[in-house]
Write a protein that holds these residues in place. Structure first.
Motif, PDB file in Angstrom:
ATOM      1  N   VAL A 262       3.666  26.759  52.746  1.00 40.47           N
ATOM      2  CA  VAL A 262       4.590  26.855  51.595  1.00 40.47           C
ATOM      3  C   VAL A 262       3.910  27.603  50.458  1.00 40.47           C
ATOM      4  O   VAL A 262       4.479  28.525  49.866  1.00 40.47           O
ATOM      5  CB  VAL A 262       5.024  25.445  51.129  1.00 40.47           C
ATOM      6  CG1 VAL A 262       5.806  25.528  49.824  1.00 40.47           C
ATOM      7  CG2 VAL A 262       5.876  24.772  52.204  1.00 40.47           C
ATOM      8  N   ALA A 263       2.661  27.233  50.186  1.00 40.79           N
ATOM      9  CA  ALA A 263       1.953  27.855  49.058  1.00 40.79           C
ATOM     10  C   ALA A 263       1.795  29.360  49.280  1.00 40.79           C
ATOM     11  O   ALA A 263       1.959  30.151  48.341  1.00 40.79           O
ATOM     12  CB  ALA A 263       0.599  27.181  48.870  1.00 40.79           C
ATOM     13  N   ALA A 264       1.496  29.764  50.525  1.00 42.20           N
ATOM     14  CA  ALA A 264       1.279  31.198  50.794  1.00 42.20           C
ATOM     15  C   ALA A 264       2.584  31.993  50.715  1.00 42.20           C
ATOM     16  O   ALA A 264       2.588  33.168  50.358  1.00 42.20           O
ATOM     17  CB  ALA A 264       0.637  31.378  52.164  1.00 42.20           C
ATOM     18  N   LEU A 265       3.690  31.332  51.045  1.00 44.71           N
ATOM     19  CA  LEU A 265       4.994  32.024  51.036  1.00 44.71           C
ATOM     20  C   LEU A 265       5.586  32.137  49.625  1.00 44.71           C
ATOM     21  O   LEU A 265       6.368  33.058  49.344  1.00 44.71           O
ATOM     22  CB  LEU A 265       5.972  31.263  51.964  1.00 44.71           C
ATOM     23  CG  LEU A 265       7.398  31.770  52.039  1.00 44.71           C
ATOM     24  CD1 LEU A 265       7.459  33.201  52.594  1.00 44.71           C
ATOM     25  CD2 LEU A 265       8.263  30.844  52.913  1.00 44.71           C
ATOM     26  N   THR A 266       5.197  31.219  48.741  1.00 41.43           N
ATOM     27  CA  THR A 266       5.857  31.125  47.426  1.00 41.43           C
ATOM     28  C   THR A 266       5.817  32.458  46.667  1.00 41.43           C
ATOM     29  O   THR A 266       4.750  32.991  46.376  1.00 41.43           O
ATOM     30  CB  THR A 266       5.210  30.002  46.578  1.00 41.43           C
ATOM     31  OG1 THR A 266       5.411  28.763  47.257  1.00 41.43           O
ATOM     32  CG2 THR A 266       5.840  29.929  45.187  1.00 41.43           C
ATOM     33  N   GLY A 267       6.999  32.975  46.385  1.00 38.07           N
ATOM     34  CA  GLY A 267       7.137  34.172  45.561  1.00 38.07           C
ATOM     35  C   GLY A 267       6.988  35.494  46.302  1.00 38.07           C
ATOM     36  O   GLY A 267       7.124  36.552  45.688  1.00 38.07           O
TER      37      GLY A 267
END
Ligand SMILES: Cc1cc2nc3c(=O)[nH]c(=O)nc-3n(C[C@H](O)[C@H](O)[C@H](O)COP(=O)(O)O)c2cc1C
Length: 354
Positions: free
Chosen positions: A341-346
């Protein structure tokens, strides 16, 4: 679940929506819609402001206004639940009917007007469950007759922050006349200054999210972002329901007044989310809300800038199994693509905002 939701749904849809909502809350409290409990994986897990989210999917505010069913909702597979909106005094809200299904559009219009049992009732319930763990936020608002609206948010923080994981200040309900005025720079600065002062005085430091409307342009969103950063607010929840009525709506109820949610909100709310992400430049954490009904929708919200995602309307059409299906589907896709999730955010924010 005793029977599959698609078999029950026609019977539920024959009843008045608010009645179904009350029955659903009761069924949840009685444990009639069990579930897998908090779903987690290394890809889904995040720690934000010291809060551990087992997965990024939350139940949006408005479903459990009085904090009656937070634990039952968590059991459905949500990573977190947001109770409220709660106002200082109990209030009845607007006259019924005030919730309308737009079945052909997979949408809902509501003009509830903050019907809720007030701070004291919510505080008692949140305090009673506090030892049970799970991330439960509280969404606060102002009474319809409040003379000093900001004071109601200050009272909300003071009364409820200690028994919740985080606090959302909802300044974007379209159903309390004048409330959205709090999004304007002068009113917003006053509100945020008083809210963070109350937080400092209280000695209870909970992250604060500000919930905004989708009916704002990129410039207005950027101004709100700067105000949040200047006052030390942790994030934005984007978005509440819309006053707009897209041309595509085909249901008879489209003419009802109130806020529109569900599938037709996906596009405008995701654009607003991306605009907030680009303006924030990493200084705020965003909750993406509006029209999420599938794992791919949740994925798109995260790619547009959300660290967390919430839904409400899709539960009406998809039933209580939906959160677990979305979380599992999101995990499968992230694993396949080697992402978290963190890597995909934005990742796709520029494309969404453009
Ligand atoms: C019946 C209903 C009641 C709602 N009540 C609230 C509320 O009390 N506070 C709030 O912040 N948002 C409230 N919302 C808005 C939702 O939290 C959410 O922002 C919006 O519905 C968009 O998400 P969705 O398309 O997944 O429903 C409500 C929405 C619905 C449909």
């Amino acid at each position: 679940m005793i029977l599959p939701y698609p078999l029950i749904r026609p019977f539920l849809f024959a009843l008045e929506p608010e009645r179904v909502h009350r029955l659903t809350l009761r069924a949840l409290r009685m444990g009639l819609a069990g579930g897998p409990g908090a779903l987690a994986s290394p890809r889904l897990r995040q720690t934000l402001f010291g809060i551990e989210f087992s997965n990024p999917l939350g139940l949006a505010a408005g479903f459990d206004k009085n904090a009656e069913a937070a634990d039952a909702a968590l059991r459905l597979g949500f990573g977190f639940v947001e109770c409220g909106t709660v106002t200082p005094k109990p209030q009845d809200g607007n006259a019924r009917p005030r919730i309308f299904r737009l079945k052909a559009d997979r949408a809902v219009i509501n003009r509830l007007g903050f019907n809720n049992e007030g701070h004291r009732a919510a505080q008692a319930r949140l305090t009673a469950r506090a030892g049970r763990g799970g991330v439960v936020g509280i969404n606060i608002g102002a009474n319809k007759d409040a003379v000093d609206r900001a004071a109601d948010y200050v009272a909300g923080y003071r009364a409820l922050a200690a028994s919740a994981s985080y606090v959302t200040a909802n300044i974007s309900s379209p159903n309390t006349p004048g409330l959205r005025g709090l999004q304007n720079p002068d009113e917003l600065n006053d509100l945020l200054a008083r809210l963070v002062a109350a937080r400092a005085e209280s000695g209870v430091h909970r992250p604060i999210w500000l919930k905004i409307a989708p009916d704002l342009d990129a410039e207005a969103i950027a101004a709100i972002v700067e105000a949040c950063v200047a006052h030390g607010i942790e994030g934005l929840a984007v978005s509440n329901t819309t006053l707009a009525r897209p041309e595509t709506l085909g249901s008879a109820a489209k003419g009802e007044s109130g806020g529109l949610s569900g599938a037709p909100l996906f596009l405008p709310s995701t654009r607003a989310l991306a605009a907030a992400f680009l303006a924030a430049k990493g200084r705020l954490k965003l909750i993406g809300i509006g029209g999420v009904a599938s794992a791919d929708d949740a994925y798109a919200k995260i790619a547009a800038g959300a660290s967390l995602v919430q839904l409400y309307s899709a539960m009406i059409y998809g039933g209580p199994d939906l959160p677990a299906r979305i979380v599992r589907g999101l995990d499968v896709r992230l694993e396949r693509e080697g992402l978290s999730v963190a890597a995909l955010t934005g990742r796709d924010a520029a494309a969404w905002a453009g």
